[in-house]
Structure formats: structure tokens, C-alpha cells
Motif scaffolding. Sequence first.
Motif, PDB file in Angstrom:
ATOM      1  N   SER A   1       0.512   3.765   1.921  1.00  0.00           N
ATOM      2  CA  SER A   1       0.756   4.192   3.294  1.00  0.00           C
ATOM      3  C   SER A   1       1.477   3.134   4.129  1.00  0.00           C
ATOM      4  O   SER A   1       1.540   3.243   5.353  1.00  0.00           O
ATOM      5  CB  SER A   1      -0.579   4.562   3.963  1.00  0.00           C
TER       6      SER A   1
ATOM      7  N   ASN B   1       1.110   0.628   5.801  1.00  0.00           N
ATOM      8  CA  ASN B   1       0.270  -0.207   6.682  1.00  0.00           C
ATOM      9  C   ASN B   1       1.075  -1.148   7.583  1.00  0.00           C
ATOM     10  O   ASN B   1       0.689  -2.294   7.800  1.00  0.00           O
ATOM     11  CB  ASN B   1      -0.743  -1.020   5.854  1.00  0.00           C
TER      12      ASN B   1
ATOM     13  N   ILE C   1       2.587  -2.167  11.347  1.00  0.00           N
ATOM     14  CA  ILE C   1       2.149  -2.048  12.729  1.00  0.00           C
ATOM     15  C   ILE C   1       3.250  -1.345  13.511  1.00  0.00           C
ATOM     16  O   ILE C   1       4.375  -1.843  13.619  1.00  0.00           O
ATOM     17  CB  ILE C   1       1.829  -3.433  13.327  1.00  0.00           C
ATOM     18  N   ASN C   2       2.933  -0.170  14.048  1.00  0.00           N
ATOM     19  CA  ASN C   2       3.953   0.725  14.590  1.00  0.00           C
ATOM     20  C   ASN C   2       4.708   0.155  15.780  1.00  0.00           C
ATOM     21  O   ASN C   2       5.877   0.493  15.994  1.00  0.00           O
ATOM     22  CB  ASN C   2       3.320   2.060  14.987  1.00  0.00           C
TER      23      ASN C   2
ATOM     24  N   LYS D   1      10.448   1.590   4.834  1.00  0.00           N
ATOM     25  CA  LYS D   1       9.123   1.094   5.209  1.00  0.00           C
ATOM     26  C   LYS D   1       8.479   0.338   4.046  1.00  0.00           C
ATOM     27  O   LYS D   1       7.878  -0.722   4.240  1.00  0.00           O
ATOM     28  CB  LYS D   1       8.220   2.256   5.642  1.00  0.00           C
ATOM     29  N   GLN D   2       8.613   0.900   2.840  1.00  0.00           N
ATOM     30  CA  GLN D   2       7.997   0.214   1.702  1.00  0.00           C
ATOM     31  C   GLN D   2       8.700  -1.094   1.400  1.00  0.00           C
ATOM     32  O   GLN D   2       8.059  -2.078   1.002  1.00  0.00           O
ATOM     33  CB  GLN D   2       7.990   1.137   0.477  1.00  0.00           C
TER      34      GLN D   2
ATOM     35  N   PHE E   1       0.822  -1.197   0.000  1.00  0.00           N
ATOM     36  CA  PHE E   1       0.000   0.000   0.000  1.00  0.00           C
ATOM     37  C   PHE E   1       0.864   1.258   0.000  1.00  0.00           C
ATOM     38  O   PHE E   1       2.006   1.251   0.466  1.00  0.00           O
ATOM     39  CB  PHE E   1      -0.903   0.032   1.239  1.00  0.00           C
TER      40      PHE E   1
ATOM     41  N   ALA F   1       7.283  -3.503   3.747  1.00  0.00           N
ATOM     42  CA  ALA F   1       5.938  -3.860   3.294  1.00  0.00           C
ATOM     43  C   ALA F   1       5.992  -4.869   2.142  1.00  0.00           C
ATOM     44  O   ALA F   1       5.176  -5.800   2.078  1.00  0.00           O
ATOM     45  CB  ALA F   1       5.178  -2.609   2.866  1.00  0.00           C
TER      46      ALA F   1
ATOM     47  N   ASN G   1       6.744  -7.469  11.645  1.00  0.00           N
ATOM     48  CA  ASN G   1       5.799  -7.048  10.611  1.00  0.00           C
ATOM     49  C   ASN G   1       5.831  -8.007   9.422  1.00  0.00           C
ATOM     50  O   ASN G   1       4.789  -8.400   8.902  1.00  0.00           O
ATOM     51  CB  ASN G   1       6.107  -5.624  10.145  1.00  0.00           C
TER      52      ASN G   1
END
Length: 233
Positions: free
Chosen positions: A91, A93, A95-96, A147-148, A89, A151, A103
Motif C-alpha cells: 500500500s 505507506n 505520507i499524503n 508511488k512504489q 509495502f 517507497a 517522503n
Amino acid sequence: MIEIKDLHKSYKMGSNSIHVLKGINFSVAEGELVAIMGSSGSGKSTLLNILGMLDEADQGSYTLDGLAIKNLNEKIAARYRNKFLGFVFQSFNLINYKSALDNVALPLYYQGVKRGERIDIAMSYLEKVGLANWASHLPNELSGGQKQRVAIARALASNPKVLLADEPTGALDTKTSYEVMDLIQGINDEGRTILVVTHEHDIAQMTKRIVNLKDGLIIDDTRVNQVRALSNV
């Protein structure tokens, strides 16, 4: 791999009904890398939601890897999503409060994989995306590009048949976007089927086929000479 025939979808808006998809016919062979483009309201998000089993068409058929996707309750839809699909996604998505490693391991938890095995698998995918040294870091300690990558590793961890990427470079600067697309191209080179929803023409040119939607219909479906991402960096 994917076969869509005469797909229609409408939504109720008060006393009105909005016809969003108006007879989509669309197929994707195993190993393709396809961009889906269209302006806001074109129907691309609705199509992606149906492909991702997050929504269901009013009319028409959807077949994924030989399996007819229809009349699914949420439990079965969730099982099929976990088995067949990986999602990326705009953003991220993530989990912080979970580390990058946890993750990535999360889809394997839902598949019932034992913790030791899922940690090993998750680490192997973090290595694949170049983030093994960041395994213990929380998302707020990572850059947008990192982050991506986490993901993408998470999306791949359950070994899905198809990767669905919804504006995967939308929140990134140009250089980082091209680095992420280089990673996506490499995954596709290994044989993974990938669909990328994007509004960015340069990103679409890094796929092998561009499908354009307008007002709920496919107006153009063209194979393109793929631009390798790192040639632009």
C-alpha cells in the motif's frame, strides 16, 4: 546476514492459542534476493513481522548481521529497524501531505541527518528510481508505479543492510509490476540483500531463491534460474 533457528510463534485467540510458526530454520546470505511464498495463514506475514522487528518470537533465535535480536524495547527496536532495515509495502505507506522528496528523506530525519544533507541524499535516490522530475509532487499526483518507486527510494535512503518488500507488486498492473521488479533486481545486482513476500509465481521467479511456507513450516527452499523482469515486458 540473517539467521533464524527453531522459530516458534503463537497468538492467543480468546481461550485458544494458535501456533503460527512451528520451528522455522532459515538463513539468508548477504546479497541474496529471496522470495517468501505461502497461502493465507501459512505464516509468511508473521515471519516478515519478526524479521522486521515488529513482533518477537516465543522461542528460537534471530540474528541479523551478527546481532542477536531479542528482548528489544520499542525504542531500541525502532533504532535497529532504522539502522538495518528498509521496508516496502503493497500500500506504499507514503505520507499524503508530503512531497515525494520529503517522503524519501523521512528515514534520514529520524537518523538525525541535517536537512540539507538529507534532501541531497533523498534527491539522489529519486534520481536512482527515475523520479527526479517528480520530487515536488504529492503522492496523489503519482501513479501506482511511481508511488512504489518513491517507497523503494525511501527504503534505500537510510542505506539499510536488508530490504523487506511485502507484496510490493500486489497493487500494480502486470507491466508496472515487472518494471518495479526490474528496479528491485537492479538494486540486488548492486549487492543489496532483499526479501520479497509475494503470492505471485511470476514475481517469485524474478528472484534467485524461493522459500515456500505452509502451516507454519518451510516445505520447500529452492534456488531458481532468475527471470529478468524486463524480458517479460
